[in-house]
Scaffold this motif. Structure first.
Motif, short mmCIF file in Angstrom:
data_model
loop_
_atom_site.label_atom_id
_atom_site.label_comp_id
_atom_site.label_asym_id
_atom_site.label_seq_id
_atom_site.Cartn_x
_atom_site.Cartn_y
_atom_site.Cartn_z
N UNK A 194 -1.90 5.71 -2.64
CA UNK A 194 -0.81 5.83 -1.68
C UNK A 194 -0.30 4.47 -1.24
N UNK A 195 -1.19 3.52 -1.02
CA UNK A 195 -0.78 2.19 -0.60
C UNK A 195 0.14 1.57 -1.63
N UNK A 196 -0.27 1.57 -2.89
CA UNK A 196 0.55 0.99 -3.96
C UNK A 196 1.84 1.78 -4.13
N UNK A 197 1.74 3.10 -4.17
CA UNK A 197 2.92 3.93 -4.41
C UNK A 197 3.99 3.75 -3.34
N UNK A 198 3.58 3.67 -2.08
CA UNK A 198 4.55 3.53 -1.00
C UNK A 198 5.32 2.22 -1.13
N UNK A 199 4.62 1.12 -1.39
CA UNK A 199 5.30 -0.17 -1.50
C UNK A 199 6.18 -0.25 -2.75
N UNK A 200 5.74 0.33 -3.85
CA UNK A 200 6.58 0.39 -5.05
C UNK A 200 7.83 1.21 -4.77
N UNK A 201 7.66 2.33 -4.08
CA UNK A 201 8.80 3.19 -3.75
C UNK A 201 9.80 2.46 -2.86
N UNK A 202 9.31 1.76 -1.83
CA UNK A 202 10.20 1.01 -0.94
C UNK A 202 10.95 -0.08 -1.71
#
Length: 229
Positions: A194-202
């Motif tokens: 989730x940490x990686x995915x959220x920042x990639x998404x942003x």
């Protein structure tokens, strides 16, 4: 020495953090409410990092994060909160926080996270003078830690910048989520998707708004991410 701001309404925890940081040589200002913390931030742009509780009187931690990111303030924000569920963490990271530490916390972990974020925030580039990278409509200046898309400066957070820099300077490499986590957070990976995915998404969302006609970050299904030149 770096100047830090602690925003925490619990008197004992606030005092503990202040003593811990000052013992390490940091300059520390402190606030016991969200409103007081926001007032200090509006008065001074000299803070190098913020330690921020979420459940604060006057103004919540989430409101402070939103206010700072809405004016493109890139100062690293480490949330220290008793909220432990994944949805809260993902939500806060999505607002623009750089890290999340749950209470009760380990003193050495707090110091390590602070040092890691300060290293990234003060990064001035390790390549040659005028280390400029270009791809389609993106220009990344490693020395100035600046990114331009279609000649306009982009308001990336420090974490978003570091992800883009890592991908953009290694365009042929596919980075797994573990690769990204270890390179960006300088920490062991424990399946923190989730940490990686959220920042990639942003990061993708901001790039898409500035340049909707090009794709830059490709998902390699089952493996990770790579930069598209």
């Amino acid at each position: 020495m770096s100047n830090l701001l602690v925003v925490e309404d619990d008197v004992e925890i606030n005092g503990l953090l202040v003593r811990l940081l000052r013992d390490k040589g940091y300059e520390v200002d402190t606030a016991f409410s969200g409103s007081e913390g926001m007032m200090l931030l509006e008065r001074s742009s000299n803070y190098d990092l913020i330690l921020l509780d979420l459940m604060l009187p006057g103004m919540t931690g989430e409101e402070i994060i939103t206010r700072l990111r809405s004016v493109n303030n890139p100062v690293p924000i480490i949330v220290i909160s008793a909220k432990t569920d994944v949805d809260n963490k993902v939500s806060v990271l999505g607002l623009g926080a750089d890290d999340f530490i749950t209470k009760p916390f380990n003193n050495e972990e707090v110091l390590a996270r602070i040092e890691a974020h300060l290293r990234r925030y003060t990064f001035s580039g390790t390549g040659p003078i005028h280390a400029i990278y270009k791809a389609k409509n993106i220009v990344l200046d490693r020395d100035q830690m600046e990114v331009y898309i279609n000649d306009k400066p982009m308001p990336f957070t420090v974490i978003e910048y570091k992800i883009l820099e890592l991908l953009m300077t290694n365009p042929k490499k596919v980075f797994t989520k573990e690769n990204l986590f270890k390179n960006i957070w300088n920490d062991e990976y424990y399946g923190n998707d989730n940490t990686v995915n959220v920042h990639i998404s942003n990061l993708r969302s901001k790039i898409a708004k500035a340049d909707p006609h090009n794709d830059y970050i490709k998902t390699v299904w089952g493996i990770g991410f790579k930069f598209i030149e």
